[in-house]
Design an enzyme around this catalytic site. Structure first.
Site, PDB file in Angstrom:
ATOM      1  N   TYR A  67       1.981  11.707  14.960  1.00  0.00           N
ATOM      2  CA  TYR A  67       2.282  11.073  14.059  1.00  0.00           C
ATOM      3  C   TYR A  67       2.840   9.891  15.013  1.00  0.00           C
ATOM      4  O   TYR A  67       2.653   8.610  14.593  1.00  0.00           O
ATOM      5  CB  TYR A  67       3.512  11.474  13.118  1.00  0.00           C
ATOM      6  CG  TYR A  67       3.950  10.609  12.342  1.00  0.00           C
ATOM      7  CD1 TYR A  67       3.306  10.054  11.167  1.00  0.00           C
ATOM      8  CD2 TYR A  67       5.468  10.204  12.317  1.00  0.00           C
ATOM      9  CE1 TYR A  67       4.202   9.174  10.240  1.00  0.00           C
ATOM     10  CE2 TYR A  67       6.239   9.381  11.675  1.00  0.00           C
ATOM     11  CZ  TYR A  67       5.221   8.822  10.694  1.00  0.00           C
ATOM     12  OH  TYR A  67       6.212   7.880   9.939  1.00  0.00           O
ATOM     13  N   SER A  72       7.941   3.647  12.521  1.00  0.00           N
ATOM     14  CA  SER A  72       8.602   4.764  12.569  1.00  0.00           C
ATOM     15  C   SER A  72       9.243   4.958  13.821  1.00  0.00           C
ATOM     16  O   SER A  72       8.889   4.400  15.069  1.00  0.00           O
ATOM     17  CB  SER A  72       7.763   5.944  12.398  1.00  0.00           C
ATOM     18  OG  SER A  72       8.510   7.229  12.553  1.00  0.00           O
ATOM     19  N   THR A  90       0.767  -1.451   0.100  1.00  0.00           N
ATOM     20  CA  THR A  90       0.096  -0.050  -0.025  1.00  0.00           C
ATOM     21  C   THR A  90       0.883   1.131   0.015  1.00  0.00           C
ATOM     22  O   THR A  90       1.836   1.323   0.596  1.00  0.00           O
ATOM     23  CB  THR A  90      -0.794   0.121   1.233  1.00  0.00           C
ATOM     24  OG1 THR A  90      -0.189   0.070   2.463  1.00  0.00           O
ATOM     25  CG2 THR A  90      -1.736  -1.205   1.458  1.00  0.00           C
ATOM     26  N   GLY A  91       0.356   2.176  -0.828  1.00  0.00           N
ATOM     27  CA  GLY A  91       1.207   3.554  -0.760  1.00  0.00           C
ATOM     28  C   GLY A  91       2.608   3.255  -1.810  1.00  0.00           C
ATOM     29  O   GLY A  91       3.714   3.535  -1.285  1.00  0.00           O
ATOM     30  N   GLY A  92       2.213   2.607  -2.869  1.00  0.00           N
ATOM     31  CA  GLY A  92       3.527   1.986  -3.550  1.00  0.00           C
ATOM     32  C   GLY A  92       3.957   2.918  -4.822  1.00  0.00           C
ATOM     33  O   GLY A  92       4.795   2.331  -5.551  1.00  0.00           O
ATOM     34  N   GLY A 107       8.863   6.916  -3.020  1.00  0.00           N
ATOM     35  CA  GLY A 107       9.316   6.777  -1.572  1.00  0.00           C
ATOM     36  C   GLY A 107       9.712   5.216  -1.304  1.00  0.00           C
ATOM     37  O   GLY A 107      10.156   4.152  -2.085  1.00  0.00           O
ATOM     38  N   ILE A 108       9.506   4.866  -0.011  1.00  0.00           N
ATOM     39  CA  ILE A 108       9.737   3.581   0.431  1.00  0.00           C
ATOM     40  C   ILE A 108       8.767   2.397  -0.225  1.00  0.00           C
ATOM     41  O   ILE A 108       9.482   1.581  -0.503  1.00  0.00           O
ATOM     42  CB  ILE A 108       9.419   3.530   2.155  1.00  0.00           C
ATOM     43  CG1 ILE A 108      10.580   4.307   2.816  1.00  0.00           C
ATOM     44  CG2 ILE A 108       9.348   1.892   2.633  1.00  0.00           C
ATOM     45  CD1 ILE A 108      10.361   4.472   4.171  1.00  0.00           C
ATOM     46  N   GLY A 109       7.478   2.678  -0.507  1.00  0.00           N
ATOM     47  CA  GLY A 109       6.629   2.018  -1.036  1.00  0.00           C
ATOM     48  C   GLY A 109       7.073   1.618  -2.563  1.00  0.00           C
ATOM     49  O   GLY A 109       7.350   0.375  -3.002  1.00  0.00           O
TER      50      GLY A 109
END
Length: 251
Positions: free
Chosen positions: A150, A137, A12-14, A17-19
């Site tokens: 956050y 995180s 998810t969220g790909g 960045g990291i995804g």
């Protein structure tokens, strides 16, 4: 043969960045990868960049109906999932005195509820012995000024991950938390309000000065740890939190 040969992964969220870096590594290791993103142009661009071993499904993880559509698309094409990489999320720099109800709802709906319902709805497709990776995180365990909201969402995610790891032991599904420190991604600069090259360099310098390794991380470094947690190399690891933070939260 790669470490993830013939496996099916959801990230998810790909789209950046990291995804996106993790999607590249998973594909390199032999997996077929589904990525999600809220915006169609960015999603299509990411899939084109990743190639034929990737597919994109548009959706916002804050919307349970959108998660249903993601899972339905995977069920129709592959009928199973071996890896779920829960990466979609974000946060803003918010002093305590400026946090609003809208800020609270937004952070928790994406970072906590989005993760919860992604995992819950993916479980019927998960193979026994599969791997669930929650992106946490260092903010959950270390004071980060003006990032309390956050950090709280990521602390909640860490707690959920522990419980889920225990609940899923009978199926051999491992649940682990991968917790980055500051990483060189678009989301890092958006959160910091850095919108040009000069301000982004200032963010890198400022963050790097507080990290024992004296720099911020690269998305590819987080992706390498994700491969470990997704693969049989971590077959006896569950309920753990692995930090990719340059020592920020450890020293």
């Amino acid at each position: 043969m790669g470490q993830l040969s013939d496996r099916v992964a959801l990230i998810t969220g790909g789209t950046a960045g990291i995804g996106l870096a993790t999607a590249r590594r998973f594909i390199k290791e032999g997996a077929f990868v589904y990525i999600t993103g809220r915006r169609r142009p960015e999603l299509d661009a990411a899939v084109e960049n990743l190639g034929t071993q990737a597919a994109g499904v548009q959706g916002d993880v804050a919307d349970p109906h959108a998660i249903d559509q993601v899972i339905s698309a995977i069920r129709q094409r592959h009928g199973r999932l071996d890896i779920v990489f829960v990466n979609a999320g974000g946060g803003s720099v918010l002093p305590l005195t400026e946090i609003t109800q809208k800020d609270y709802d937004r952070h928790f709906s994406v970072n906590v509820a989005g993760a919860l319902f992604t995992v819950q709805k993916a479980l019927p497709l998960m193979t026994n012995g599969g791997s669930i990776i929650l992106v946490g995180s260092v903010s959950a365990s270390r004071n980060v000024p003006q990032m309390s909201l956050y950090g709280a969402t990521k602390a909640a995610l860490r707690s959920l991950g522990r419980s889920w790891a225990y609940e899923l032991t009978e199926r051999g599904i491992r649940v682990n938390i991968l917790s980055p420190g500051p990483i060189d991604t678009p989301a890092t600069y958006v959160a910091a309000g850095a919108h040009d090259d000069e301000s982004r360099q200032q963010v890198r310098d400022q963050m790097g000065s507080s990290i024992p390794l004296a720099r911020i991380g690269r998305p590819e470094e987080v992706a390498a740890t994700a491969v470990f947690l997704a693969s049989d190399q971590s077959s006896f690891t569950t309920g753990a939190e692995l930090f990719v933070d340059g020592g920020l939260g450890q020293m």
